[in-house]
Design a protein around this motif. Structure first.
Motif, PDB file in Angstrom:
ATOM      1  N   LEU A  69      -0.282   0.608   1.124  1.00 54.34           N
ATOM      2  CA  LEU A  69      -1.381   1.119   0.315  1.00 54.34           C
ATOM      3  C   LEU A  69      -1.042   1.015  -1.172  1.00 54.34           C
ATOM      4  O   LEU A  69      -0.066   1.589  -1.643  1.00 54.34           O
ATOM      5  CB  LEU A  69      -1.654   2.581   0.690  1.00 54.34           C
ATOM      6  CG  LEU A  69      -2.930   3.236   0.158  1.00 54.34           C
ATOM      7  CD1 LEU A  69      -4.175   2.458   0.586  1.00 54.34           C
ATOM      8  CD2 LEU A  69      -3.025   4.683   0.650  1.00 54.34           C
ATOM      9  N   THR A  70      -1.861   0.277  -1.896  1.00 57.43           N
ATOM     10  CA  THR A  70      -1.713   0.122  -3.343  1.00 57.43           C
ATOM     11  C   THR A  70      -2.970   0.624  -4.023  1.00 57.43           C
ATOM     12  O   THR A  70      -4.080   0.206  -3.681  1.00 57.43           O
ATOM     13  CB  THR A  70      -1.485  -1.352  -3.718  1.00 57.43           C
ATOM     14  OG1 THR A  70      -0.286  -1.813  -3.095  1.00 57.43           O
ATOM     15  CG2 THR A  70      -1.359  -1.512  -5.222  1.00 57.43           C
ATOM     16  N   ASN A  71      -2.798   1.535  -4.958  1.00 55.79           N
ATOM     17  CA  ASN A  71      -3.938   2.074  -5.707  1.00 55.79           C
ATOM     18  C   ASN A  71      -4.018   1.333  -7.049  1.00 55.79           C
ATOM     19  O   ASN A  71      -3.091   1.402  -7.852  1.00 55.79           O
ATOM     20  CB  ASN A  71      -3.749   3.574  -5.934  1.00 55.79           C
ATOM     21  CG  ASN A  71      -5.012   4.256  -6.423  1.00 55.79           C
ATOM     22  OD1 ASN A  71      -5.978   3.587  -6.803  1.00 55.79           O
ATOM     23  ND2 ASN A  71      -5.004   5.586  -6.418  1.00 55.79           N
ATOM     24  N   VAL A  72      -5.121   0.638  -7.272  1.00 56.96           N
ATOM     25  CA  VAL A  72      -5.296  -0.127  -8.506  1.00 56.96           C
ATOM     26  C   VAL A  72      -6.308   0.537  -9.426  1.00 56.96           C
ATOM     27  O   VAL A  72      -6.076   0.701 -10.624  1.00 56.96           O
ATOM     28  CB  VAL A  72      -5.725  -1.576  -8.198  1.00 56.96           C
ATOM     29  CG1 VAL A  72      -5.983  -2.348  -9.494  1.00 56.96           C
ATOM     30  CG2 VAL A  72      -4.663  -2.275  -7.362  1.00 56.96           C
ATOM     31  N   SER A 105      -4.261  -1.885   2.359  1.00 54.44           N
ATOM     32  CA  SER A 105      -5.310  -2.033   1.353  1.00 54.44           C
ATOM     33  C   SER A 105      -4.683  -2.433   0.028  1.00 54.44           C
ATOM     34  O   SER A 105      -3.668  -1.877  -0.379  1.00 54.44           O
ATOM     35  CB  SER A 105      -6.097  -0.729   1.169  1.00 54.44           C
ATOM     36  OG  SER A 105      -7.010  -0.847   0.096  1.00 54.44           O
ATOM     37  N   THR A 106      -5.328  -3.389  -0.624  1.00 54.86           N
ATOM     38  CA  THR A 106      -4.860  -3.833  -1.940  1.00 54.86           C
ATOM     39  C   THR A 106      -5.418  -2.973  -3.060  1.00 54.86           C
ATOM     40  O   THR A 106      -4.989  -3.094  -4.209  1.00 54.86           O
ATOM     41  CB  THR A 106      -5.265  -5.287  -2.165  1.00 54.86           C
ATOM     42  OG1 THR A 106      -6.688  -5.410  -1.983  1.00 54.86           O
ATOM     43  CG2 THR A 106      -4.546  -6.208  -1.179  1.00 54.86           C
ATOM     44  N   ALA A 129      -2.490   8.434  -7.502  1.00 54.06           N
ATOM     45  CA  ALA A 129      -1.448   8.316  -6.482  1.00 54.06           C
ATOM     46  C   ALA A 129      -1.930   7.453  -5.327  1.00 54.06           C
ATOM     47  O   ALA A 129      -3.140   7.336  -5.069  1.00 54.06           O
ATOM     48  CB  ALA A 129      -1.052   9.700  -5.976  1.00 54.06           C
ATOM     49  N   ALA A 130      -0.986   6.879  -4.606  1.00 52.15           N
ATOM     50  CA  ALA A 130      -1.359   6.197  -3.369  1.00 52.15           C
ATOM     51  C   ALA A 130      -1.690   7.237  -2.304  1.00 52.15           C
ATOM     52  O   ALA A 130      -2.684   7.117  -1.586  1.00 52.15           O
ATOM     53  CB  ALA A 130      -0.226   5.295  -2.911  1.00 52.15           C
TER      54      ALA A 130
END
Length: 645
Positions: free
Chosen positions: A99-102, A77-78, A109-110
């Motif tokens: 996994l990138t948390n934007v 997931s972007t 946190a991711a």
């Protein structure tokens, strides 16, 4: 519709349902772009509450749940995250997760585990997993575990910490088999409390804004080491295996830092490089410098390969505030930084002034290894900690002003191992007494004493080869201004540059004023021999010190040398050396299980005569007897043979 067709449909539906329903006590989260699919096992569905916004998934375990749940995370997931809360131990499987948390919803946190119990973090074998947290969040780590995190299996985990630490645990962290790569972090690469344990696996850390690996206390008071580390809150770091590679470029950063002790055992491979300059510590009102391995308590090394490189201003290879013990392992330290100065107002990263009248709070000297504390109390000092070396191989090199090789702020005891030091300042220094009773020690200084103690120096055994700089520096120095002295009670002592005036020598010795630069010499005593090579010697010295002598050092390309051995030694020059056991990077040979051959180059051409004679003329045959030890003549030349000594 025929019964057979209905039956086939029912079977297919049952198979589909089985495939989509996770095994008991399992939750599966599969990420895809900006969405995620969550599947919960039927037997725990009543205990698990799922909340979701796109690929941002939050799962709350009921406090009524009394069995361990496995959370299997996969996909990519972007812009997503995984948040889990609960009060019972759990397992989190990273099964090919990117996994990138934007845009944080539950946490920046991711992966955020708000669970104070034991969390198994399984990095599934054969998978690669990559986590990056939200730059705009307030999280403590990209991968955060409130409780204790145990990393397992043989997959790879890549982590980026955009706000603080890459990996953070509120309690202990252990690593077994997994490969963890921290490619950048605003804070530490890995940060935890209680203790850190690495049994195996690989940890690579770079691009941090603070320390590589840091362990603090969880509470206010440290516990002792406990069996299997049960309920331990020591602030200790244990590295028992695996590979650790850390590169810290941050100001005053530590590669590996413990609030308690650091224990290195087994056969780990540790490589730490620090390159940041020092800084002024506003809280402690003193300078602070970068360091490869740093402990507020003890450091104990009994095995492994440790390589430490410090290039920043004031940087050190390894230091501890209490006792450093080395009983095994292969340790190489290089400190090549400049002298760092900072008084809270003015900073100088290449200070070249005299520090004799400067408060030690205002400067940090580059050093190879440092242990213990010297604390001023009024007009006097107290000393704590110390250093004990009984085994292993230690190689230290330093450059830069005030750069000592090995320094103890209290006592220093050496009873074994091989130590090889090339230093700008003192090769090896102790603030109190120094005792050498065994092992092999080479200590050379290019600008000060080879061996220096502010207390007494007791030479009781072992092989000591010390080289001092030009006069008034010495090869071996004690604090005679405070009525301290050098005591030579045993061992083989080679001191190029002399020893402290007024030394007490309780075994045979000789002194020579004709030792030259870049030459080989051989000391024979009884049935033993030691061959040593002198380095290039600066000019400007004078006669060497010794019993009843005075300060001295190399001069005019030659140096005064003090040599002592258990039996009367003799010194020969211009020798060709072969066989024996090599020490100190080939700068010394001792007779070992093979033959140490000593050929006088000026004696003329070799004579082809295989007959073997003792030095007193006894014929032994045409081969050297296996049981023979001592000096013999063959082919017209002198040789020396002895078994390991």
């Amino acid at each position: 519709m025929k019964k057979s067709s209905i039956l086939l449909i029912l079977i297919a539906f049952a198979a589909y349902a089985t495939a989509q329903t996770p095994a008991n006590n399992t939750v599966e989260v599969a990420y895809s772009g900006t969405s995620a699919t969550v599947a919960v096992a039927d037997n725990i569905s009543q205990y698990v509450t799922v909340t979701q916004e796109g690929a941002h998934v939050s799962i709350a375990q009921s406090d009524s749940l009394a069995s361990e749940v496995t959370y299997r995370l996969s996909g990519a997931s972007t812009d997503g995250e995984f948040y889990m809360s609960g009060s019972y131990k759990a397992t989190v499987e990273l099964n090919g997760l990117t996994l990138t948390n934007v845009t944080p919803v539950y946490s920046g946190a991711a992966v955020h585990i708000q669970n104070g119990k034991r969390i198994n973090v399984k990095v599934i074998t054969g998978t690669t997993n990559t986590l990056a947290d939200a730059a705009g969040g307030s999280q403590k780590g990209c991968l955060y575990v409130k409780g204790h995190a145990e990393f397992k299996q043989q997959g790879t985990l890549n982590v980026v910490g955009n706000v603080k630490h890459a990996i953070k645990a509120g309690e202990y962290i252990s690593i077994k088999n997994a490969t963890i790569n921290v490619t950048s972090a605003v804070g530490d690469g890995i940060s935890c409390n209680q203790y850190f344990l690495m049994e195996s696996g690989t940890v690579n850390i770079s691009g941090t804004g603070d320390d590589g690996i840091q362990c603090d206390l969880e509470g206010d008071t440290a516990t002792a080491i406990t069996e299997d580390h049960e309920d331990e809150d020591s602030g200790n770091i244990y590295i028992e295996g695996g590979t650790v590679s850390i590169n810290c470029a941050a100001i005053a950063a530590k590669g590996i830092k413990a609030a308690g002790d650091i224990y290195i055992s087994g056969s780990p491979v540790i490589d730490v490089t620090t390159s940041g300059k020092g800084m002024w510590d506003e809280e402690d009102l003193e300078t602070s410098a970068a360091c490869g391995i740093s402990a507020d308590g003890n450091i104990d090394i009994s095995g492994g390969t440790v390589t430490l490189t410090a290039t920043g201003s004031g940087g050190k290879g390894m230091k501890c505030d209490n006792v450093l013990t080395i009983s095994g392992g292969d340790i190489t330290v290089s400190a090549t930084g400049t002298l760092y100065y900072n008084n809270g107002t003015t900073e100088n990263t290449n200070y070249t002034g005299n520090t004799d009248n400067v408060s030690s709070d205002y400067y940090s000297s580059p050093k190879g290894i440092k242990a213990g504390l010297k604390t001023q109390v009024g007009n006097s000092y107290t000393y704590s900690g110390g250093m004990v070396i009984s085994g292993g191989t230690v190689k230290v090199s330093t450059t830069g002003r005030n750069a000592e090789g090995i320094e103890s702020k209290n006592y220093l005891d050496i009873s074994g191992g091989e130590i090889y030091i090339n230093a700008y300042d003192d090769g090896i220094n102790s603030a109190q007494d120094m005792t050498i009773s065994g092992g092999y020690l080479y200590a050379r200084s290019s600008n000060n004493d080879g061996i220096d103690a502010n207390g007494n120096v007791y030479l009781n055994g072992g092989l000591v080869y010390a080289i001092g700089a030009r006069s008034p520096e010495l090869a071996i120095d004690a604090n005679s201004e405070e009525q301290k002295k050098v005591y030579v009670n045993g061992g083989i002592i080679i001191a190029v540059g002399g020893i402290e005036n007024g030394a007490t020598v309780n075994q045979p010795y000789i002194q020579s004023t004709s030792i030259s630069s870049d030459s080989w010499y051989t000391v024979t005593f009884g049935d033993n021999a030691v061959a040593f090579h002198t380095p290039t010697i600066s000019t400007g010295g004078g006669p060497g010190g010794g019993p009843g002598g005075g300060h001295g050092g190399p001069g005019g390309g030659s140096s005064s040398t003090f040599i002592s051995a258990p039996t009367t030694p003799s010194l020969a020059s211009n020798n060709i050396i072969s066989g024996g056991t090599s020490l100190f990077e080939g700068n010394c040979f001792v007779n070992g299980s093979g033959i140490l051959r000593i050929e006088a180059a000026e004696d003329g051409q070799r004579i082809d005569d295989p007959r073997v004679f003792t030095i007193d003329g006894r014929y032994l045959g045409t081969e050297v007897p296996a049981s023979f030890q001592g000096i013999y003549i063959q082919n017209g030349q002198k040789h020396f043979k002895s078994f390991e000594f």
